[in-house]
Design an enzyme around this catalytic site. Structure first.
Site, PDB file in Angstrom:
ATOM      1  N   GLU A  62      -3.317  11.280 -11.948  1.00 46.18           N
ATOM      2  CA  GLU A  62      -4.084  10.244 -11.253  1.00 46.18           C
ATOM      3  C   GLU A  62      -3.186   9.122 -10.751  1.00 46.18           C
ATOM      4  O   GLU A  62      -3.379   8.607  -9.649  1.00 46.18           O
ATOM      5  CB  GLU A  62      -5.153   9.674 -12.185  1.00 46.18           C
ATOM      6  CG  GLU A  62      -6.283  10.628 -12.504  1.00 46.18           C
ATOM      7  CD  GLU A  62      -7.229  10.060 -13.545  1.00 46.18           C
ATOM      8  OE1 GLU A  62      -8.441  10.290 -13.412  1.00 46.18           O
ATOM      9  OE2 GLU A  62      -6.758   9.389 -14.497  1.00 46.18           O
ATOM     10  N   HIS A 120       0.566  -8.099  -2.527  1.00 47.59           N
ATOM     11  CA  HIS A 120      -0.632  -7.684  -1.791  1.00 47.59           C
ATOM     12  C   HIS A 120      -1.820  -8.273  -2.531  1.00 47.59           C
ATOM     13  O   HIS A 120      -2.142  -7.850  -3.641  1.00 47.59           O
ATOM     14  CB  HIS A 120      -0.713  -6.156  -1.744  1.00 47.59           C
ATOM     15  CG  HIS A 120      -1.814  -5.641  -0.873  1.00 47.59           C
ATOM     16  ND1 HIS A 120      -2.186  -4.319  -0.857  1.00 47.59           N
ATOM     17  CD2 HIS A 120      -2.633  -6.271   0.010  1.00 47.59           C
ATOM     18  CE1 HIS A 120      -3.187  -4.147   0.004  1.00 47.59           C
ATOM     19  NE2 HIS A 120      -3.469  -5.327   0.535  1.00 47.59           N
ATOM     20  N   ASP A 125       0.997  -9.253   2.223  1.00 48.26           N
ATOM     21  CA  ASP A 125      -0.322  -9.112   2.835  1.00 48.26           C
ATOM     22  C   ASP A 125      -1.219 -10.001   1.992  1.00 48.26           C
ATOM     23  O   ASP A 125      -1.660  -9.618   0.912  1.00 48.26           O
ATOM     24  CB  ASP A 125      -0.780  -7.652   2.793  1.00 48.26           C
ATOM     25  CG  ASP A 125      -2.204  -7.474   3.315  1.00 48.26           C
ATOM     26  OD1 ASP A 125      -2.876  -8.495   3.590  1.00 48.26           O
ATOM     27  OD2 ASP A 125      -2.666  -6.322   3.423  1.00 48.26           O
ATOM     28  N   GLU A 144       0.824  -1.223   0.000  1.00 48.24           N
ATOM     29  CA  GLU A 144       0.000   0.000   0.000  1.00 48.24           C
ATOM     30  C   GLU A 144       0.852   1.265   0.000  1.00 48.24           C
ATOM     31  O   GLU A 144       0.536   2.255   0.663  1.00 48.24           O
ATOM     32  CB  GLU A 144      -1.011   0.004   1.153  1.00 48.24           C
ATOM     33  CG  GLU A 144      -2.155  -0.972   0.957  1.00 48.24           C
ATOM     34  CD  GLU A 144      -3.332  -0.729   1.893  1.00 48.24           C
ATOM     35  OE1 GLU A 144      -3.539   0.409   2.342  1.00 48.24           O
ATOM     36  OE2 GLU A 144      -4.047  -1.707   2.166  1.00 48.24           O
ATOM     37  N   ASN A 203      -3.420  -7.513  11.628  1.00 49.81           N
ATOM     38  CA  ASN A 203      -4.344  -6.454  11.219  1.00 49.81           C
ATOM     39  C   ASN A 203      -5.328  -6.253  12.371  1.00 49.81           C
ATOM     40  O   ASN A 203      -5.919  -7.218  12.856  1.00 49.81           O
ATOM     41  CB  ASN A 203      -5.070  -6.878   9.936  1.00 49.81           C
ATOM     42  CG  ASN A 203      -5.985  -5.797   9.389  1.00 49.81           C
ATOM     43  OD1 ASN A 203      -7.116  -6.069   9.005  1.00 49.81           O
ATOM     44  ND2 ASN A 203      -5.524  -4.569   9.322  1.00 49.81           N
TER      45      ASN A 203
END
Length: 550
Positions: free
Chosen positions: A271, A355, A405, A235, A474
């Site tokens: 973006e 991920h 993850d 992330e 988490n």
């Protein structure tokens, strides 16, 4: 914050009384609602032992105070204190975070404790008929006033400046003093991308503590304090990789590799700055880069769909990615003054980071993404280890570390696949969807191999955090569990130790409903392990060639 369906209590308050026959037959009574009325002035202390209560009606009494023990009723979703003589509320009421309705109408309240801002699940807050201060009333009477008032109180609630307790280091094995080896440390950390850190998802966290400018300081402090030789991050926002992570870590002697999710390819330059991805950093004093690879799962799904609608409609539509780097190890192997056999050959190390898709309803996608990634890594390793004129090398010929993850619990098909070397092709996580024709493409046997009912990968992997060393990686209000992992190839690597969990008593004492928190910058806890790399070819001692370690 995702809202669970909430049904208000039935205003008719219907109840039934068991018959003598039902009691004689052992029928159990069940009551989770309680009404106390009759102009009551004080409450029995025994009330606070009824922790099963979900609804408590205390309206139309003569109560002038509510004790802090109200916080013991942690299952309450509905609390009616209307039409009493309350002049103040205990700060501890803010710890009853299960509350959906809190009715305080027609009391004598002039102020409210800022701790009420913690009640992020509230859908109804009744304050009418109280002589409240104008600043409270002004917010409350605005459109969406309840939410604005709660946010204001949470954002202005004082936070104790105490430091986080140190996470313990758990030693699992002493370093080998006889065989040659190289110790190195690996960190795995989902840093929570800024665009995902919203009040809708993390309503228990003050807005200032969700802000990236605040959180990034804590994230960098954690990365620097761990001081790992290899750092795998998930992330990571594209712009933050280039403006924060890479410059800061380069100053500390690291090089890195990053790839954003596949969607970045079809976005404008502006973006794509905010698209997140995966990054690997390595200490240049110990390693140098030989190869780097990006694995786009949607591209592999499209190329291997074999006519499977599920592969096209469920797997190909997710743009998760994985990255890998093939590193040359600089440090000489040492142990009892020995050098490794074949010391002229480069010692390589594969490090991978991924991920996987987040949605619990897509267990099939997570499992297939993991299979695709591991299959690609197998090909990369075999190609890197191949020599002209030699047979295809074993996939375990190069040591391998996988950080990820996985968005999958320890009892999932994903973890079973990685740990046990494969899963059945009819595993429940495939949800009985038609994948069989394409799954063989990712198995050791390959597309033209003999079907044996299993999809295998050929690596010999083990988790660094076995035996429930971490109760969760988490930690949010709605979910607490292990979904982050560090795997390593057990043929060449041992685990010496890991960084343990944050003290659960501290979490409890500080009423941490979930993370992020002013003291905890992500909803994930970092993983840190010290590994010991042994050379694949062991030396001769006193004329005897040492056997394989396993």
């Amino acid at each position: 914050m995702p809202k669970e369906k909430y049904d208000p209590p039935d205003p008719r308050r219907i109840y039934t009384i068991m018959s003598a026959e039902e009691v004689a037959n052992g029928k159990k009574s069940r009551w989770d609602e309680l009404e106390i009325s009759g102009r009551v002035r004080s409450l029995s202390m025994s009330l606070w032992s009824l922790t099963h209560l979900t609804v408590l009606h205390l309206s139309d009494n003569n109560l002038s105070r509510i004790p802090p023990d109200i916080a013991k009723l942690h299952n309450l979703v509905y609390l009616d204190l209307s039409s009493n003589k309350l002049r103040s509320l205990p700060a501890e009421l803010g710890n009853v975070v299960s509350l959906r309705e809190l009715l305080l109408n027609n009391n004598l309240l002039r102020v409210l404790p800022f701790e009420l801002g913690r009640l992020f699940r509230l859908q109804t807050l009744g304050l009418k008929g109280n002589p409240l201060s104008q600043d409270i009333l002004g917010l409350y009477q605005e459109p969406d006033g309840m939410r604005k008032l709660l946010n204001y109180m949470l954002d202005n609630l004082s936070v104790h400046p105490e430091q986080l307790p140190q996470r313990p280091w758990i030693t699992l094995k002493e370093r080998d003093q006889i065989l040659p080896s190289v110790p190195f440390t690996v960190m795995c950390f989902n840093v929570l991308c800024d665009k995902y850190a919203t009040r809708q998802l993390y309503g228990y966290c003050p807005s200032w503590a969700l802000n990236w400018e605040y959180r990034k300081k804590g994230i960098m402090e954690e990365i620097v304090s761990c001081d790992a030789d290899i750092i795998s991050l998930q992330e990571v926002e594209t712009e933050q990789y280039y403006t924060l992570f890479m410059p800061a870590l380069k100053e500390r002697g690291y090089d890195g590799f990053f790839s954003p999710k596949s969607r970045a390819k079809i976005m404008s330059d502006q973006e794509k700055k905010h698209v997140d991805g995966c990054a690997i950093f390595f200490r240049t004093e110990k390693f140098s880069l030989v190869q780097k690879h990006t694995v786009e799962f949607n591209q592999i799904a499209m190329a291997n769909s074999e006519g499977s609608e599920a592969m096209l409609n469920r797997v190909m539509t997710k743009d998760n990615i994985g990255v890998s780097v093939l590193l040359e190890v600089h440090t000489d192997f040492s142990g009892a003054g020995m050098k490794p056999h074949h010391s002229s050959e480069k010692q390589l190390l594969m490090v991978a980071n991924a991920h996987m898709h987040w949605d619990p309803e897509y267990s099939d996608v997570k499992l297939i993404q993991t299979m695709m990634f591991v299959s690609e890594l197998k090909s990369i390793i075999e190609k890197a280890a191949s020599r002209p004129g030699s047979p295809t090398p074993d996939s375990n010929s190069i040591p391998f570390v996988l950080c990820a993850d996985l968005n999958s619990l320890p009892d999932s098909g994903v973890v079973e696949y990685l740990t046990n070397g494969g899963v059945a092709d009819n595993h429940k996580d495939f949800k009985e969807l038609r994948y069989n024709e394409c799954l063989t493409n990712f198995s050791c046997n390959g597309k033209n191999g003999t079907p044996d009912g299993r999809i295998t990968h050929g690596f010999q992997l083990r988790s660094a955090y076995e035996n429930n060393l971490m109760p969760y990686t988490n930690y949010t209000f709605d979910f607490k569990g292990v979904i982050d992992y560090i795997f390593y190839s057990k043929t060449h690597i041992d685990v010496l130790g890991v960084l343990g969990p944050l003290d659960p008593q501290w979490m409890m004492d500080n009423n941490i409903a979930g993370c992020p928190h002013p003291h905890i910058p992500s909803d994930h806890f970092s993983l840190l392990t010290q590994l010991e790399l042994h050379p694949p070819f062991l030396p001769v001692i006193n004329g005897v060639h040492l056997p394989s370690r396993r």
